[in-house]
Design a protein around this motif. Structure first.
Motif, PDB file in Angstrom:
ATOM      1  N   PRO B 546       6.715  -9.382  16.821  1.00  0.00           N
ATOM      2  CA  PRO B 546       5.415  -9.467  17.473  1.00  0.00           C
ATOM      3  C   PRO B 546       4.975  -8.089  17.984  1.00  0.00           C
ATOM      4  N   PHE B 547       3.684  -7.868  17.957  1.00  0.00           N
ATOM      5  CA  PHE B 547       3.189  -6.571  18.427  1.00  0.00           C
ATOM      6  C   PHE B 547       1.766  -6.711  18.938  1.00  0.00           C
ATOM      7  N   SER B 548       1.369  -5.713  19.686  1.00  0.00           N
ATOM      8  CA  SER B 548      -0.032  -5.647  20.087  1.00  0.00           C
ATOM      9  C   SER B 548      -0.666  -4.519  19.281  1.00  0.00           C
ATOM     10  N   ASP B 549      -1.766  -4.802  18.655  1.00  0.00           N
ATOM     11  CA  ASP B 549      -2.326  -3.819  17.713  1.00  0.00           C
ATOM     12  C   ASP B 549      -2.745  -2.530  18.411  1.00  0.00           C
ATOM     13  N   VAL B 550      -3.133  -2.639  19.670  1.00  0.00           N
ATOM     14  CA  VAL B 550      -3.572  -1.433  20.390  1.00  0.00           C
ATOM     15  C   VAL B 550      -2.412  -0.452  20.514  1.00  0.00           C
ATOM     16  N   PHE B 551      -1.274  -0.982  20.958  1.00  0.00           N
ATOM     17  CA  PHE B 551      -0.122  -0.106  21.167  1.00  0.00           C
ATOM     18  C   PHE B 551       0.514   0.310  19.854  1.00  0.00           C
ATOM     19  N   LEU B 552       0.479  -0.619  18.911  1.00  0.00           N
ATOM     20  CA  LEU B 552       1.101  -0.284  17.631  1.00  0.00           C
ATOM     21  C   LEU B 552       0.327   0.830  16.946  1.00  0.00           C
ATOM     22  N   LEU B 553      -0.965   0.772  17.052  1.00  0.00           N
ATOM     23  CA  LEU B 553      -1.801   1.807  16.440  1.00  0.00           C
ATOM     24  C   LEU B 553      -1.438   3.157  17.041  1.00  0.00           C
ATOM     25  N   GLU B 554      -1.275   3.150  18.352  1.00  0.00           N
ATOM     26  CA  GLU B 554      -0.906   4.375  19.064  1.00  0.00           C
ATOM     27  C   GLU B 554       0.420   4.911  18.541  1.00  0.00           C
ATOM     28  N   SER B 555       1.380   3.994  18.402  1.00  0.00           N
ATOM     29  CA  SER B 555       2.711   4.415  17.984  1.00  0.00           C
ATOM     30  C   SER B 555       2.740   4.814  16.517  1.00  0.00           C
ATOM     31  N   LEU B 556       1.931   4.087  15.725  1.00  0.00           N
ATOM     32  CA  LEU B 556       1.941   4.392  14.283  1.00  0.00           C
ATOM     33  C   LEU B 556       1.422   5.800  14.010  1.00  0.00           C
ATOM     34  N   ARG B 557       0.579   6.288  14.882  1.00  0.00           N
ATOM     35  CA  ARG B 557       0.036   7.630  14.699  1.00  0.00           C
ATOM     36  C   ARG B 557       1.152   8.667  14.769  1.00  0.00           C
ATOM     37  N   LYS B 558       2.221   8.304  15.495  1.00  0.00           N
ATOM     38  CA  LYS B 558       3.316   9.254  15.659  1.00  0.00           C
ATOM     39  C   LYS B 558       4.283   9.207  14.482  1.00  0.00           C
ATOM     40  N   VAL B 559       4.150   8.185  13.661  1.00  0.00           N
ATOM     41  CA  VAL B 559       5.011   8.082  12.470  1.00  0.00           C
ATOM     42  C   VAL B 559       4.555   9.152  11.482  1.00  0.00           C
ATOM     43  N   SER B 560       5.542   9.755  10.795  1.00  0.00           N
ATOM     44  CA  SER B 560       5.171  10.824   9.867  1.00  0.00           C
ATOM     45  C   SER B 560       4.357  10.274   8.699  1.00  0.00           C
ATOM     46  N   PHE B 561       3.568  11.131   8.132  1.00  0.00           N
ATOM     47  CA  PHE B 561       2.678  10.688   7.055  1.00  0.00           C
ATOM     48  C   PHE B 561       3.479  10.180   5.875  1.00  0.00           C
ATOM     49  N   ALA B 564       4.484   6.789   6.598  1.00  0.00           N
ATOM     50  CA  ALA B 564       3.289   5.932   6.574  1.00  0.00           C
ATOM     51  C   ALA B 564       2.908   5.612   5.134  1.00  0.00           C
ATOM     52  N   LEU B 565       2.983   6.613   4.294  1.00  0.00           N
ATOM     53  CA  LEU B 565       2.625   6.404   2.893  1.00  0.00           C
ATOM     54  C   LEU B 565       3.580   5.418   2.242  1.00  0.00           C
ATOM     55  N   GLN B 566       4.855   5.630   2.540  1.00  0.00           N
ATOM     56  CA  GLN B 566       5.849   4.728   1.966  1.00  0.00           C
ATOM     57  C   GLN B 566       5.620   3.290   2.443  1.00  0.00           C
ATOM     58  N   LEU B 567       5.319   3.191   3.724  1.00  0.00           N
ATOM     59  CA  LEU B 567       5.046   1.874   4.308  1.00  0.00           C
ATOM     60  C   LEU B 567       3.828   1.252   3.650  1.00  0.00           C
ATOM     61  N   LEU B 568       2.821   2.089   3.438  1.00  0.00           N
ATOM     62  CA  LEU B 568       1.592   1.596   2.806  1.00  0.00           C
ATOM     63  C   LEU B 568       1.895   1.044   1.422  1.00  0.00           C
ATOM     64  N   GLU B 569       2.693   1.785   0.692  1.00  0.00           N
ATOM     65  CA  GLU B 569       3.023   1.320  -0.659  1.00  0.00           C
ATOM     66  C   GLU B 569       3.753  -0.009  -0.613  1.00  0.00           C
ATOM     67  N   TYR B 570       4.673  -0.070   0.340  1.00  0.00           N
ATOM     68  CA  TYR B 570       5.436  -1.309   0.441  1.00  0.00           C
ATOM     69  C   TYR B 570       4.522  -2.471   0.859  1.00  0.00           C
ATOM     70  N   LEU B 571       3.616  -2.164   1.778  1.00  0.00           N
ATOM     71  CA  LEU B 571       2.693  -3.218   2.215  1.00  0.00           C
ATOM     72  C   LEU B 571       1.794  -3.675   1.076  1.00  0.00           C
ATOM     73  N   CYS B 572       1.386  -2.718   0.236  1.00  0.00           N
ATOM     74  CA  CYS B 572       0.607  -3.056  -0.961  1.00  0.00           C
ATOM     75  C   CYS B 572       1.380  -4.026  -1.820  1.00  0.00           C
ATOM     76  N   TYR B 573       2.634  -3.678  -1.965  1.00  0.00           N
ATOM     77  CA  TYR B 573       3.490  -4.521  -2.794  1.00  0.00           C
ATOM     78  C   TYR B 573       3.559  -5.922  -2.192  1.00  0.00           C
ATOM     79  N   LEU B 574       3.744  -5.952  -0.882  1.00  0.00           N
ATOM     80  CA  LEU B 574       3.835  -7.255  -0.199  1.00  0.00           C
ATOM     81  C   LEU B 574       2.547  -8.053  -0.348  1.00  0.00           C
ATOM     82  N   LEU B 575       1.436  -7.342  -0.177  1.00  0.00           N
ATOM     83  CA  LEU B 575       0.134  -8.019  -0.272  1.00  0.00           C
ATOM     84  C   LEU B 575      -0.032  -8.657  -1.643  1.00  0.00           C
TER      85      LEU B 575
END
Lengths: 683, 668
Positions: B546-561, B564-575
């Motif tokens: 579970p997460f709150s999108d406000v805080f997660l957005l804040e934290s995700l900004r600190k994740v390296s690009f 983030a890209l890898q996560l995006l690809e994986y999320l694409c795959y999941l979608l």
């Protein structure tokens, strides 16, 4: 499936019943006369299961405060200060006699039915002579200081008791002097006690109902109070004594009906006392009038309904299962006659009110749908004409021709005919103009109780107020009497003209049906007389069969040419289902389906029924529920639709169109005044 | 302002009823010539009366209830009271000391002060004191103590020889039914507390001296007072830095303990002990306003604070008579009425919370809980927890063996696991313990951390540190169990763990126990999964948190690009491969995937736009989304049709007919 119809469901007929003012029962005729708040007078045939025989509409500002029968004569008294005798054939006032003492509040008759006594606003009793068909003023008694609201004549002696404000007086008829003055206590010092009703019993007991909600029993000889029973929560407006003088019923503002029995309070005791028992509380509003009819008590009041309650039904033993049986019955205040007329060719409807007429063009659609669908309208209904009657006189009957070019109505005196010019009827704004068709000076038509235009618009058939069939011709914008048949009865109330304009049938209250040939100006025949009267009749489209519904709910079809009942009638007329015969509401309209000659459509205020002559009758024991829930494998002649409640009119048009004029009870009673607040369980 | 970190030391409050001081009401009580003349207000001959003693001019008795002056004596010029007037109940007389040498006493009906009886002393008198049941005691300035009867005797050679030893404060008490006179003397390096006990058998005064060191060089003693309850006799010391300490005169050992740092600042002040739990301190400045506060010494709470109506010219003084406190300010003596009523732990806890919210920065630290309180609480099962904590915290590695430590640790965890002790989880003890376990370089605390994670005994405040530590130590398994077991993982930790699992080597991941069935192969559009099976399982787990999108957005900004890209690809795959209707709990729901996608895109949108690496993924995502949108559009159409079908098969409802309609009627 019996029929697929598209229905003009009309709810804009704002016909509103009026509150019941007073009642009087004639035991020999078994008729109940009642007056309503608008001064109208109704005659109900109690013997034939509450068939409303006549309605005499009230004049504007007329009131009827009390009604008294003397054999066949009906007298009324009102706040206009006159005591009137009513002509029950012409449905008019026959004789009127002024009280010479202001408005009349109450009226009573002596047992010999030779005298009338009226209680007046001026506080005096006015005595009238009714012997030898007269209605003459005799004398007036000494006046007291306040109005007399109720009056009762002793059954045997020449004594009259009157009730007014704070006191009851016993008068000697011979001397015109008050013999006793009974003073009523007040519940509050500054609030006077109004005696609303009194009754004089043979043993000189006086019963009174007053504004404190008390029913009091007095010793008339000594002028002492025997017993006062706080029977009601509000004013006691009315009471009624049964023939044996051992039970009395009363009611009033709190709408509960209470019965007082003169019984021994304990077993094996000689001493008797008046004991109150609660009867029913079915009215929603004030009860104004109460009447004991045999073993039943009939009440009517502001809520306009009549309620008949059987005091001696098996349920009186108090057994729960028995009480559930129909101990009481509500008689709705609807007119049991088709009052609405439809111009079938042009979808125009005539809605008559007491003092004015409305003509509406119905809506139009070219759509169809499945059962229950409400179709979208191509054009909305539109009110074409709203016409007030001449001089504010009330309308007795009215009709519109099939192409809506002629309109006729009759008040108590004369018949009026108008020509209607309708242009661009189907457009959004049709142009309407009207022109009166004058009566010819030498042979004007009489005032009518029933009216019917012939299909060629050349003739107007009417039952005159002298109960004769009359043919009037409309020529060159003049209406003149063409022929008047000899009087065969003095109480005709129904008229039907055959579609080919040749025959006319007239029914009267004496259970006769006369058939006339209009063209030949001949009386053709009479339908065999039954024991009960006809409530609706109609010719078939071929004009050779006359169908009639009787007040015992039986339907007969008479072959006019063969002068005998039709084969269908012979076969079926004795096989009606018991539940159909037990039906309380009377069929007041009967017509053949123009699209299917084997179908009759008949309706009362609760339902309509398509009677298919080709199908067999259901078994005699069929229940009403079974009758109303058809099964596909067990098809029978009766096809009942109970969709419309308080169906004021049902007209079948060609191509399976129906006009259903419905008056929902909620709307009808929405204009009722506020009733006394009553605690109801669960509220 | 206190410099130490301000944390509340949680305490397990005993359910005994304590007295609590309620907010005070303040009224101007009477007038005095000068503030400097004020000596004291003490109770007089009736319960309702008090006597006001001033150095010069007046001596009045007032009613407490209506402030009326009922008696008044005037002092002649040159007469200076040097000791407060006392009412000797036994002899029914007032006693005071005039000009340090003359003791005077008079009855309440004597109208002339000058005609009162005198007793002269050769030695200068510091104060005359009264203890119920004993005759009045006189403390001479040289430290000598004697009864009033013997005032005329010579009192040379007191215990205070030096000229500099001046009595600062004194009080006579009946200590263990022994008349005891306490007085303090300020010396350069310490405060000397003299305890003089009267030996009635030998008719002698025995004294003992305790040296109470100054807290620091700069501090001076501000005020002190004594209070005695059933078993403890405590002298409270108020120091110039606002510290409140106490000294137990009963015990043999070193029992001087620091109690509290008072909130606010203190320049000049006095203290009076109200009962064993409460002291009243005047002169405390909060929000730059000088005031009177009632302080709960047991719970370290300021119970009530009332600003003084006017500024005190001198060092504020406070006197207590019954439940009234009197403070002279300028030419007026103000009366503060306080009420002591029983209080429960619940209400106390409530007031703890409220005091945090209002004056959070002043919440004092509990330096020590005090041994006396510990003993009183030791009968309750959970009160040995602090002890256990302290044992564990007291250098577990050096003295005790690891086995011993582990034993203690397990016992502690067992206790804490019980729901009744859950409140300990968020205490600083626990926080400190976990921090210690995490921060220790030499000590291998992995097992202990694991135990704590499995027992869900990680305080919220250190979850961040825990994740940080686990990530730096590459504790894959611990991280996984922390993610699955712990509730309320902060979004920043989620992101940290996510980056870690995206980056870590396959080898490490293979040690994870992958129990889940991989259901992703069932997708219609088969697409190569951008991550390995093990990685996928653990990432799916993270995505399901579970997460709150406000805080997660804040934290995700600190994740390296890159992540983030890898996560995006994986999320694409999941979608693309997540079935719309998931019956079993086999991975993130489609809606969760879409939420994450939006957040990842949102967090790094600029870089996604600018970086050519991402373009392919974005385009791919767009095509997937388009396809899905078309698919769901189709479903919407279908839903409308089904709705229509449902409406038709419903039971008929009464339609609104209105005044007129044309309807279709089937007669059966």
């Amino acid at each position: 499936m019996m029929g697929e119809f598209r229905v003009h469901h009309v709810r804009f007929f704002e016909w509103t019943p009026k509150s019941v003012q007073c009642m009087s029962y004639n035991p020999s005729l078994k008729k109940l006369a009642l007056s309503r708040g608008d001064g109208s007078l109704e005659l109900w045939n109690v013997a034939e299961g509450w068939y409303q025989e006549e309605v005499i509409p009230g004049m504007k500002d007329q009131s009827i405060e009390d009604l008294v029968w003397q054999d066949q004569r009906l007298f009324s008294a009102g706040l206009d200060g006159n005591i009137c005798e009513h002509d029950l054939t012409k449905l008019q006032i026959k004789v009127s006699c002024p009280s010479n003492a202001g408005p009349v509040w109450c009226l009573t008759s002596n047992t010999a039915k030779t005298r009338l006594a009226a209680g007046t606003e001026d506080g005096c009793v006015v005595l009238l002579d009714t012997d030898n068909n007269y209605l003459d003023y005799i004398t007036r008694f000494d006046s007291q200081d306040s109005r007399l609201l109720c009056i009762s004549w002793h059954p045997t002696e020449d004594l009259i008791v009157t009730g007014g404000i704070d006191n009851i007086r016993i008068w000697s008829v011979s001397s015109g002097r008050a013999m006793q003055r009974l003073t009523i206590a007040r519940s509050e010092t500054k609030k006077e006690t109004v005696i609303w009703c009194v009754a004089f019993l043979s043993d000189m007991t006086i019963v009174s109902g007053d504004s404190r909600g008390k029913t009091c029993f007095w010793n008339g000889k000594q002028g002492t109070l025997i017993k006062a029973i706080q029977s009601h929560k509000g004013d006691v407006y009315c009471l009624s004594v049964d023939k044996t003088e051992t039970s009395i019923v009363s009611s009033g503002v709190d709408s509960s009906v209470v019965k007082f029995s003169y019984i021994a309070p304990r077993e094996n005791s000689d001493w008797k006392d008046w004991v109150a028992t609660f009867v029913h509380n079915q009215h929603t509003h004030d009860v104004r009038a109460i009447q004991m009819i045999d073993k039943t008590v009939v009440t009517g009041g502001v809520d306009t309904n009549l309620i008949q309650f059987d005091l001696h039904a098996p349920g009186i033993s108090g057994h729960r299962r028995d009480t559930a049986k129909n101990r009481w019955k509500r008689i709705p205040p609807l007119i049991q006659k088709p009052i609405v007329s439809v111009a079938k060719d042009v979808n125009v409807i005539l809605l008559p009110y007491t003092h004015h007429l409305d003509i509406w063009r119905l809506g139009f659609t070219d759509k169809t749908g499945v059962d229950g669908d409400i179709l979208s309208l191509r054009s909305n209904p539109i009110k074409l004409v709203s016409m007030a009657t001449k001089g504010g006189s009330p309308i007795f009957c009215s009709d519109i021709s099939q192409d809506a070019s002629l309109l006729a109505y009759s008040d108590c005196e004369c018949l009026r005919v108008y020509r209607i010019f309708l242009d661009e009827l189907t457009s959004i704004q049709p142009s309407v103009s009207m022109k009166k068709i004058g009566a010819s000076a030498d042979s004007p038509p009489d005032g009518a109780h029933c009216l019917c235009f012939t299909s060629d618009n050349k003739r107007l058939i009417s039952v005159t107020n002298s109960s004769r069939l009359q043919i009037s011709s409309i020529k060159h914008d003049k209406i003149s009497t063409y022929h008047t048949f000899d009087q065969m009865s003095d109480c005709c109330h129904l008229l039907s003209v055959s579609p080919d304009d040749k025959l006319a049938a007239v029914a009267d209250h004496n259970c006769n049906v006369f058939i006339y040939h209009i063209k030949n100006k001949q009386h053709v025949c009479n339908v065999p007389r039954q024991s009960v009267q006809v409530t609706a009749l109609s010719f078939n489209p071929d004009s050779d069969l006359l169908a009639m519904v009787y007040s015992n709910q039986k339907i007969f079809e008479y072959d006019v040419k063969a002068k005998e009942y039709s084969d269908w009638s012979k076969k079926n007329s004795h096989h009606f289902m018991n539940c159909w015969l037990r039906k309380k509401s009377k069929v007041y309209k009967l017509s053949y389906n123009p699209s299917n000659r084997n179908q009759m459509i008949l309706n009362d205020e609760q339902m309509f029924c398509i009677l298919d002559k080709t199908q067999p009758f259901p078994s005699i024991g069929t229940s009403w529920t079974q009758l109303c829930t058809p099964k596909s494998n067990d098809s029978h002649a009766f096809h009942i639709c109970t969709k419309y409640k308080y169906l004021l009119h049902l007209e079948i048009l060609p191509e399976n169109w129906l006009v259903a004029v419905e008056r929902p009870s909620l709307e009808m009673f929405s204009s009722l005044p506020e009733a006394m607040k009553r605690k109801k369980f669960g509220t | 302002m206190p410099t130490e970190s301000l944390k509340i030391m949680p305490t397990v409050y005993s359910l005994t009823l304590n007295k609590m001081a309620a907010p005070m009401e303040c009224i101007a009580y009477c007038n005095i010539p000068r503030e400097s003349d004020f000596l004291s207000i003490s109770s007089a001959y009736l319960e309702d009366t008090v006597i006001l003693s001033c150095r010069r001019k007046i001596l009045n008795v007032y009613n407490l209830s209506d402030q009326k002056s009922v008696k008044s004596w005037s002092l002649l010029h040159g007469t200076t009271l040097t000791s407060p007037v006392l009412w000797d109940e036994k002899e029914e007389r007032f006693i005071t000391v005039v000009n340090k040498r003359v003791v005077r006493f008079w009855g309440k009906d004597d109208n002339d002060f000058d005609k009162s009886k005198k007793k002269n002393s050769n030695t200068s008198i510091y104060k005359i004191m009264l203890v119920n049941g004993f005759s009045p005691v006189i403390l001479f300035t040289n430290g000598k103590i004697d009864f009033l009867e013997k005032v005329k005797k010579s009192h040379e050679n007191g215990i205070l020889r030096s000229e500099e030893d001046k009595i600062y404060w004194c009080k006579a008490i009946a200590h263990n039914s022994q008349l005891t006179v306490l007085f303090t003397v300020l010396s350069e390096e310490s405060v000397k507390l003299y305890t003089n006990k009267y030996d009635s058998i030998n008719n002698r005064w025995n004294f003992s001296v305790e040296k109470i060191p100054y807290l620091s060089e700069s501090t001076t003693l501000m005020s002190c007072d004594f209070c005695m309850n059933n078993n403890t006799s405590t002298v409270f010391f108020l120091w110039s830095d606002g510290q409140l300490s106490c000294y137990n005169i009963d015990s043999e050992k070193d029992t001087h303990s620091m109690v509290h740092k008072l909130p606010g600042s203190l320049e000049q002040g006095s203290l009076v002990a109200l009962n064993d739990l409460h002291v009243a301190v005047v002169g405390l400045k909060i929000d730059k306003k000088e005031g009177l506060c009632i302080y709960d010494t047991k719970f370290g709470l300021m119970k009530s604070w009332q600003p003084l109506p006017e500024q005190c010219a001198l060092k504020p003084q406070v006197c207590q008579v019954g439940d009234n406190l009197f403070v002279p300010c300028g030419t007026t003596v103000y009366r503060f009425k306080y009420k002591c009523h029983p209080v429960t732990v619940g209400s106390l806890l409530g007031s703890v919370r409220s005091s945090i919210s209002t004056t959070q920065e002043f919440v004092p630290e509990h330096h020590s809980w005090g041994s006396k309180n510990k003993t009183s609480l030791s009968s309750q099962p959970s009160c040995d927890l602090p002890e256990k904590f302290s044992t564990l915290m007291k250098d577990p590695m050096k003295k005790a063996s690891y086995a011993n430590f582990r034993k203690q640790f397990l016992a502690l965890v067992d206790e804490i696991k019980q729901p009744i002790n859950h409140h300990w989880l968020e205490t600083s003890h626990m926080t400190n313990l976990v921090q210690k376990l995490l921060g220790d370089k030499q000590f291998v605390a992995r097992n202990e951390i694991e135990i704590l994670i499995n027992a869900k005994c990680i305080p919220m405040s250190v979850i961040g540190q825990l994740f940080e530590c686990l990530v730096t130590r590459n504790e894959v398994n611990l991280l996984q169990s922390a993610l699955t077991k712990l509730p309320n993982i902060p979004e920043s930790c989620i992101c940290k763990a996510l980056s870690f699992f995206l980056q870590c080597e396959e080898k490490q991941l293979s040690s994870l126990d992958v129990t889940e069935e991989d259901g992703s192969g069932k997708g219609i559009f088969k697409q190569a999964c951008p991550v390995s099976k093990d990685r996928k399982t653990i990432i799916n787990k993270i995505l399901c948190l579970p997460f709150s999108d406000v805080f997660l957005l804040e934290s995700l900004r600190k994740v390296s690009f890159k992540d983030a890209l890898q996560l995006l690809e994986y999320l694409c795959y999941l979608l693309n491969n997540t079935p719309t209707l998931q019956t079993e709990d086999s991975g993130p729901k489609l809606l969760q995937v879409v939420d994450w996608l939006s957040l990842v895109l949102d967090a790094h949108i600029t870089q996604f736009v600018l970086s050519p690496d991402a373009h392919m993924s974005i385009l791919k995502l767009q095509s997937i989304v388009n396809r899905q949108v078309r698919y769901f559009d189709g479903l919407t159409t279908l839903a409308a049709l089904l709705e229509q079908f449902k409406a038709k098969s419903l039971l008929p409802v009464d339609k609104k007919i209105g005044q007129y309609c044309i309807e279709v009627l089937h007669v059966f």
